[in-house]
Design a protein around this motif. Sequence first.
Motif, PDB file in Angstrom:
ATOM      1  N   GLY A 315       0.865  -0.854  -0.208  1.00 23.44           N
ATOM      2  CA  GLY A 315       0.309  -0.042   0.062  1.00 23.44           C
ATOM      3  C   GLY A 315       0.825   1.383   0.283  1.00 23.44           C
ATOM      4  O   GLY A 315       2.414   1.565  -0.829  1.00 23.44           O
ATOM      5  N   GLY A 316       0.678   2.314   0.666  1.00 24.79           N
ATOM      6  CA  GLY A 316       1.117   3.036   0.916  1.00 24.79           C
ATOM      7  C   GLY A 316       2.239   3.508   2.408  1.00 24.79           C
ATOM      8  O   GLY A 316       2.910   4.892   2.592  1.00 24.79           O
ATOM      9  N   ASP A 317       2.183   2.624   2.934  1.00 27.25           N
ATOM     10  CA  ASP A 317       2.946   2.573   3.785  1.00 27.25           C
ATOM     11  C   ASP A 317       4.287   2.296   3.621  1.00 27.25           C
ATOM     12  O   ASP A 317       5.310   0.986   3.263  1.00 27.25           O
ATOM     13  CB  ASP A 317       2.370   2.199   4.988  1.00 27.25           C
ATOM     14  N   GLU A 318       5.752   3.084   3.364  1.00 28.88           N
ATOM     15  CA  GLU A 318       6.816   2.806   3.274  1.00 28.88           C
ATOM     16  C   GLU A 318       7.406   1.983   4.303  1.00 28.88           C
ATOM     17  O   GLU A 318       8.914   1.790   3.916  1.00 28.88           O
ATOM     18  CB  GLU A 318       7.479   4.638   3.269  1.00 28.88           C
ATOM     19  N   LEU A 319       7.683   2.614   5.204  1.00 29.78           N
ATOM     20  CA  LEU A 319       8.488   2.104   6.574  1.00 29.78           C
ATOM     21  C   LEU A 319       8.066   0.424   6.705  1.00 29.78           C
ATOM     22  O   LEU A 319       9.148  -0.633   6.118  1.00 29.78           O
ATOM     23  CB  LEU A 319       8.475   1.719   7.693  1.00 29.78           C
ATOM     24  N   GLY A 320       6.727   0.622   6.429  1.00 28.22           N
ATOM     25  CA  GLY A 320       5.988  -1.363   6.566  1.00 28.22           C
ATOM     26  C   GLY A 320       6.150  -2.168   5.280  1.00 28.22           C
ATOM     27  O   GLY A 320       6.497  -3.040   5.339  1.00 28.22           O
ATOM     28  N   GLY A 321       6.299  -1.480   4.184  1.00 25.98           N
ATOM     29  CA  GLY A 321       6.285  -1.804   2.526  1.00 25.98           C
ATOM     30  C   GLY A 321       8.215  -1.993   2.469  1.00 25.98           C
ATOM     31  O   GLY A 321       8.153  -3.676   2.156  1.00 25.98           O
ATOM     32  N   VAL A 342      13.848 -10.764  -9.175  1.00 19.48           N
ATOM     33  CA  VAL A 342      14.088  -9.143  -9.208  1.00 19.48           C
ATOM     34  C   VAL A 342      13.488  -8.721 -10.228  1.00 19.48           C
ATOM     35  O   VAL A 342      12.482  -7.163 -10.370  1.00 19.48           O
ATOM     36  CB  VAL A 342      16.123  -9.127  -8.472  1.00 19.48           C
ATOM     37  N   ALA A 343      13.834  -8.965 -11.555  1.00 19.53           N
ATOM     38  CA  ALA A 343      13.494  -8.800 -13.007  1.00 19.53           C
ATOM     39  C   ALA A 343      11.612  -9.048 -12.556  1.00 19.53           C
ATOM     40  O   ALA A 343      11.582  -7.371 -14.338  1.00 19.53           O
ATOM     41  CB  ALA A 343      14.475 -10.006 -13.803  1.00 19.53           C
ATOM     42  N   THR A 344      11.452  -9.654 -12.321  1.00 21.83           N
ATOM     43  CA  THR A 344       9.807  -9.330 -12.099  1.00 21.83           C
ATOM     44  C   THR A 344       9.377  -7.771 -10.791  1.00 21.83           C
ATOM     45  O   THR A 344       8.687  -7.571 -11.467  1.00 21.83           O
ATOM     46  CB  THR A 344       9.612 -10.882 -11.457  1.00 21.83           C
ATOM     47  N   MET A 345      10.158  -7.873  -9.730  1.00 21.52           N
ATOM     48  CA  MET A 345       9.859  -7.024  -9.161  1.00 21.52           C
ATOM     49  C   MET A 345       9.972  -5.859  -9.455  1.00 21.52           C
ATOM     50  O   MET A 345       9.584  -5.305  -8.434  1.00 21.52           O
ATOM     51  CB  MET A 345      10.605  -7.246  -7.696  1.00 21.52           C
ATOM     52  N   ALA A 346      11.053  -5.801 -10.168  1.00 20.67           N
ATOM     53  CA  ALA A 346      11.561  -4.399 -10.750  1.00 20.67           C
ATOM     54  C   ALA A 346      10.630  -3.308 -10.771  1.00 20.67           C
ATOM     55  O   ALA A 346      10.307  -2.441 -10.198  1.00 20.67           O
ATOM     56  CB  ALA A 346      13.095  -3.803 -11.722  1.00 20.67           C
ATOM     57  N   PRO A 347       9.879  -3.597 -11.662  1.00 22.12           N
ATOM     58  CA  PRO A 347       8.455  -3.135 -12.175  1.00 22.12           C
ATOM     59  C   PRO A 347       7.676  -2.329 -11.594  1.00 22.12           C
ATOM     60  O   PRO A 347       7.225  -1.280 -10.949  1.00 22.12           O
ATOM     61  CB  PRO A 347       8.347  -3.424 -13.511  1.00 22.12           C
ATOM     62  N   ASP A 351       6.898   1.000  -9.811  1.00 23.55           N
ATOM     63  CA  ASP A 351       5.913   1.272  -9.237  1.00 23.55           C
ATOM     64  C   ASP A 351       5.209   2.341  -7.732  1.00 23.55           C
ATOM     65  O   ASP A 351       4.537   3.679  -7.690  1.00 23.55           O
ATOM     66  CB  ASP A 351       4.664   1.231  -9.579  1.00 23.55           C
ATOM     67  N   LEU A 352       6.181   1.505  -7.053  1.00 22.04           N
ATOM     68  CA  LEU A 352       5.988   1.708  -5.765  1.00 22.04           C
ATOM     69  C   LEU A 352       6.304   3.262  -5.318  1.00 22.04           C
ATOM     70  O   LEU A 352       5.714   3.864  -4.518  1.00 22.04           O
ATOM     71  CB  LEU A 352       5.405   0.423  -5.017  1.00 22.04           C
ATOM     72  N   VAL A 353       7.373   3.272  -6.013  1.00 18.47           N
ATOM     73  CA  VAL A 353       8.684   4.350  -5.161  1.00 18.47           C
ATOM     74  C   VAL A 353       7.537   5.603  -5.786  1.00 18.47           C
ATOM     75  O   VAL A 353       7.971   7.010  -5.473  1.00 18.47           O
ATOM     76  CB  VAL A 353       9.807   4.456  -6.425  1.00 18.47           C
ATOM     77  N   HIS A 362      15.131   6.302  -2.137  1.00 18.31           N
ATOM     78  CA  HIS A 362      15.246   4.556  -2.599  1.00 18.31           C
ATOM     79  C   HIS A 362      15.088   3.709  -1.595  1.00 18.31           C
ATOM     80  O   HIS A 362      15.741   2.570  -2.345  1.00 18.31           O
ATOM     81  CB  HIS A 362      16.236   4.843  -4.308  1.00 18.31           C
ATOM     82  N   VAL A 363      14.958   3.772  -0.706  1.00 18.29           N
ATOM     83  CA  VAL A 363      14.085   3.039   0.161  1.00 18.29           C
ATOM     84  C   VAL A 363      14.115   1.969  -0.179  1.00 18.29           C
ATOM     85  O   VAL A 363      14.498   0.410   0.251  1.00 18.29           O
ATOM     86  CB  VAL A 363      14.039   3.320   1.929  1.00 18.29           C
ATOM     87  N   LEU A 364      12.581   1.804  -0.554  1.00 17.47           N
ATOM     88  CA  LEU A 364      12.652   0.494  -1.409  1.00 17.47           C
ATOM     89  C   LEU A 364      13.984  -0.329  -1.962  1.00 17.47           C
ATOM     90  O   LEU A 364      13.478  -1.468  -1.980  1.00 17.47           O
ATOM     91  CB  LEU A 364      10.917   0.869  -2.118  1.00 17.47           C
TER      92      LEU A 364
END
Length: 432
Positions: A315-321, A342-347, A351-353, A362-364
């Motif tokens: 969601g929008g929780d940066e710390l929890g995320g 990582v290739a799958t999660m990168a896009p 979007d989350l960032v 760039h914490v995520l």
Amino acid sequence: MNDWQSWAAIVIFVGAYALIITEKIHRVAAALGGAGLMLAIGATDDKSAFHSEHSGIDWNVIFLLMGMMMIVGVLKKTGLFEYLAIWSVKRAKARPFRVMVMLIVITAVASALLDNVTTVLLIAPVTLLVCERLALPVAPFLIAEVLASNIGGTATLVGDPPNIIIASRAGLTFNDFLVHLAPLSALLILALIALSRVLFRKSFRYDEARAAEVMELEEREAIRDPRLLVQGLIVLALVVAGFVLHPVLHYEPSIVALLGAGLLVAVSTAETGDVLSEVEWPTLAFFAGLFIMIGGLIETGVIGEVSKALAQAIGGDELGGSMLLLGASAVLSGIIDNIPYVATMAPITSDLVTAMGGSADHVLWWALALGADLGGNATAIGASANVVVLGIAERNRTPISFWQFTKYGLVVTAVTVALSAVYVWLRYFALA
């Protein structure tokens, strides 16, 4: 993910993974058999398996391994590894734990400058000779080194292949990784050394007679072919420079490794057949099968669904995320190879960032990198370096089983990921 192919792909992957874990059949047979079934049910096809950058065999990994194996094969003929083995043992006064600490530190530093796969290819032959000289069990030393290679590789952009993918997608530089991840990587290496003292304590048997014999050896006498050694070291230096200068030259590491291998074979007296015989072909076949199986999960949407569920949970929780992304990446990278993960999660991370306003720190991205790189230590097939070392050990008649590696890898992964979570919280939230 409601079609029968998705569920069939899951069953095939889980079945092949179970065979690899239990070692009922050889891991290469399990991986290739699973790949064949993925192709048979149409979960993937020849175009996707052999030509897709997203879901096919990662030929950059395959040819990087092959090129470096050829270079190492030539260097083995010079006596270089015997020289390094004697030198390192003498500097450590032949004390087993000191030897392990030295090899861990060397491996971690080299993995940050090269990449973890290249490093273990160079260090493993030295380790085999050290253990033979001192009558020590090989497995604990090789396992400690591969764990160090994955931790050390976390420190830089070129240290681990997932970092290159993340840097490309997030627009991060070599210096960004140094500033944000290198301090943590150094801390985690210290933690690994402390853990190794406990985990491998039964392996530190000091044989006074063996130690005395090694201390009397003259390492220079181990060099059998000085001319070939000079040629090999020059080519290796050029290859290392090519790796480090990747952001400038834009040559993939696989191209650099193949060019180096070809140059060394061309200018030296080494026989081509002898050099090719040093390539760990079963290891390359295992990687090919594993890539095709994971490609089947990608093509049928299984990995995509898992990634989307993770994104929705954040969601929008940066710390929890950040914490969820770190933990989930560590778990999933221990089960599937961290490169396609990582290739799958990168896009999705991108979007989350963006949704969170493009976080300046760039914490995520750092959470994703830490989870993927450190999670690769969890199991014997979690990272490329793990598989390579298991192949080398098997070829030298000192096989390391899946569970023998994993029982240590899980402990180290749990500790390093926990320390990373504390680091992320302190640096990017508590002290920000």
